[in-house]
Design a protein around this motif. Sequence first.
Motif, short mmCIF file in Angstrom:
data_model
loop_
_atom_site.label_atom_id
_atom_site.label_comp_id
_atom_site.label_asym_id
_atom_site.label_seq_id
_atom_site.Cartn_x
_atom_site.Cartn_y
_atom_site.Cartn_z
N SER A 1 37.77 27.06 -70.52
CA SER A 1 37.47 25.48 -70.17
C SER A 1 36.40 24.87 -71.32
O SER A 1 36.76 23.74 -71.83
CB SER A 1 36.79 25.38 -68.75
N TYR A 2 35.63 25.55 -71.88
CA TYR A 2 34.46 25.22 -72.77
C TYR A 2 35.29 24.98 -74.15
O TYR A 2 35.33 23.74 -74.87
CB TYR A 2 33.50 25.96 -73.14
N TRP A 3 36.18 25.80 -74.47
CA TRP A 3 37.06 25.87 -75.76
C TRP A 3 37.86 24.52 -75.72
O TRP A 3 38.00 23.96 -76.60
CB TRP A 3 37.71 26.85 -76.17
N CYS A 4 38.65 24.42 -74.43
CA CYS A 4 39.80 23.45 -74.40
C CYS A 4 38.81 21.89 -74.48
O CYS A 4 39.55 21.12 -74.94
CB CYS A 4 40.48 23.37 -73.20
N ILE A 5 37.68 21.91 -73.55
CA ILE A 5 36.95 20.38 -73.47
C ILE A 5 36.71 20.28 -75.11
O ILE A 5 36.44 18.85 -75.26
CB ILE A 5 35.86 20.72 -72.55
N GLN A 6 36.04 21.19 -75.62
CA GLN A 6 35.46 20.96 -77.08
C GLN A 6 36.50 20.37 -78.01
O GLN A 6 36.21 19.53 -78.78
CB GLN A 6 34.84 22.32 -77.85
N ASN A 7 37.70 20.97 -77.74
CA ASN A 7 38.94 20.41 -78.62
C ASN A 7 39.46 19.25 -78.17
O ASN A 7 40.10 18.31 -79.07
CB ASN A 7 39.98 21.46 -78.87
N THR A 8 39.42 19.00 -77.00
CA THR A 8 39.75 17.73 -76.41
C THR A 8 39.19 16.49 -76.92
O THR A 8 39.86 15.49 -77.27
CB THR A 8 40.09 17.74 -74.90
N PHE A 9 37.77 16.58 -76.77
CA PHE A 9 36.91 15.35 -77.12
C PHE A 9 36.16 15.97 -78.65
O PHE A 9 35.34 16.68 -78.68
CB PHE A 9 35.95 15.23 -76.11
N SER A 10 36.94 15.54 -79.69
CA SER A 10 36.72 15.85 -81.07
C SER A 10 35.85 15.01 -81.55
O SER A 10 36.16 13.66 -81.23
CB SER A 10 37.89 16.39 -81.62
N SER A 11 35.30 15.26 -82.83
CA SER A 11 34.52 13.93 -83.59
C SER A 11 34.63 14.76 -84.92
O SER A 11 34.42 15.77 -85.08
CB SER A 11 33.12 13.83 -82.97
N ARG A 12 34.38 13.57 -85.79
CA ARG A 12 34.22 14.19 -87.52
C ARG A 12 33.29 13.10 -87.79
O ARG A 12 33.33 11.89 -87.66
CB ARG A 12 35.61 14.02 -88.05
N THR A 13 32.07 13.71 -88.64
CA THR A 13 31.17 12.83 -89.21
C THR A 13 31.46 12.18 -90.31
O THR A 13 31.92 13.11 -91.26
CB THR A 13 29.82 13.68 -89.18
N LEU A 14 31.30 11.10 -90.88
CA LEU A 14 31.48 10.58 -92.10
C LEU A 14 30.23 10.16 -92.81
O LEU A 14 30.08 10.26 -94.04
CB LEU A 14 32.42 9.05 -91.96
N LEU A 15 29.27 9.88 -92.04
CA LEU A 15 28.05 9.69 -92.65
C LEU A 15 26.93 10.34 -91.55
O LEU A 15 26.91 10.15 -90.38
CB LEU A 15 27.42 8.13 -92.57
N PRO A 16 25.93 10.92 -92.40
CA PRO A 16 25.60 11.08 -93.84
C PRO A 16 26.61 11.97 -94.32
O PRO A 16 27.33 12.75 -93.89
CB PRO A 16 24.48 11.80 -93.83
N ALA A 17 26.89 11.40 -95.81
CA ALA A 17 28.07 11.77 -96.53
C ALA A 17 28.03 13.52 -96.87
O ALA A 17 29.00 14.19 -96.83
CB ALA A 17 27.95 11.14 -98.01
N ALA A 18 26.84 13.88 -96.79
CA ALA A 18 26.61 15.62 -97.10
C ALA A 18 27.07 16.24 -95.70
O ALA A 18 27.72 17.47 -96.08
CB ALA A 18 25.26 15.76 -97.27
N GLN A 19 27.25 15.56 -94.62
CA GLN A 19 27.82 16.13 -93.33
C GLN A 19 29.25 15.75 -93.09
O GLN A 19 29.66 16.51 -92.23
CB GLN A 19 26.64 15.96 -92.38
N SER A 20 30.00 15.18 -93.82
CA SER A 20 31.18 14.64 -93.57
C SER A 20 32.21 15.66 -94.05
O SER A 20 32.17 16.47 -95.14
CB SER A 20 31.50 13.33 -94.66
#
Length: 388
Positions: free
Chosen positions: A23-42
């Motif tokens: 459940s933890y793995w599926c929920i983490q992948n269901t609601f994903s996110s990608r950082t664009l800023l700060p640029a070093a973390q993109s």
Amino acid sequence: MLKFYKKVATLLLGLLLFSALLSYWCIQNTFSSRTLLPAAQSELPWHLSAETDHSQGGLSEVTFHDDRYSLDYSLSLSDVAQYPYAGVALNFTDDGGQPTMLDLTGYHKLSFNVKCVPANVLAFAAHTFEPGITQKDDPLSYRSPATYFSCDEQWSAVELDLTRLETPQWWLDKFELKLSMIDYQLNRVPRLVFGSTHQSPMLDSARVQINALELRGRDWRYLYLLAGVLGLAWLMAIIWLFRAHTRALTDALKLKLQKDRPLVAYQQLSVEPRRDRDKEAILRYLATEYANSELNLDGIASATGVGRSKINSILKAELGYTFTGYLNKVRLTEAARLLSAGPEPSIAEIAYSVGYKNVSYFNKLFKDEYGCTPKAFRNVYKDGAGDS
């Protein structure tokens, strides 16, 4: 049954742990996110570029103050061009720094914090590749569905819906498309653009600061996978538990019969020589006459010549039962043997044959003794024989 209960506890604990991790793995992948800023973390490489009205002869300018920790830039709009414009574009690149187009269909929101001095109304656009129209070297040939947001001198959180952007009419007119052709795809996106609008301040330098820029997505397939896998796992566990319980119950009932038969060795009772002939007489009489529905304490006292109170004392001392308790034990043990032998005779016939006149009373005594009705007992034995 204790061994069965230990297996059940182990299985349930394992299933709960497996369910929690999946459940933890599926929920983490269901609601994903990608950082664009700060640029070093993109996680999505990009480089910044200015977008202005210079191609139309305009004089609007963009000045960058920071593009590593935030998008910090100033816009200076000129009224020379017919449609003054200035903005910044995040151009996606591959690992080698070359321009590329990303598939953003897995993301439905763009979130960020913004501050503008003075207050401003800005536009956001996602340039998308339009098959049959877009030319890679012509920025205006990319469809640019857009939306708008306001900002002022206080930091504010903004969340834009990437699935509800609007294609500008000028782009549809430029390529002679119907106004109803507003659908767009985010599977090939070369850049994201933050730009001015006709409500942005003119002839003054307007500063814009954007940070915590993040793409957010949801993929319901992982939740469907979770439901399917957990449903199958728990269904298999329930089936196993049902079958294992049947086998364990069968084994427990067989073991009980094996333990009871030597104790109540009816019809074939072999009594070791005893000095007290009263004991031998009582046990032999019960072993041969238990099926007599008229058998009672007075009858056995008369037949053996042993007093009523002494009969109970002997049975209590030797076997731990009263006369009635021992008689029921003998009768029920024989009934259990007959039930385990096969589907015939009927339960009523068995009850009568072991000395009970009332079938309901027999069913009650049997359930008290074995924890199930005679019918269920017979079915358990039948299922147990089928499994083995």
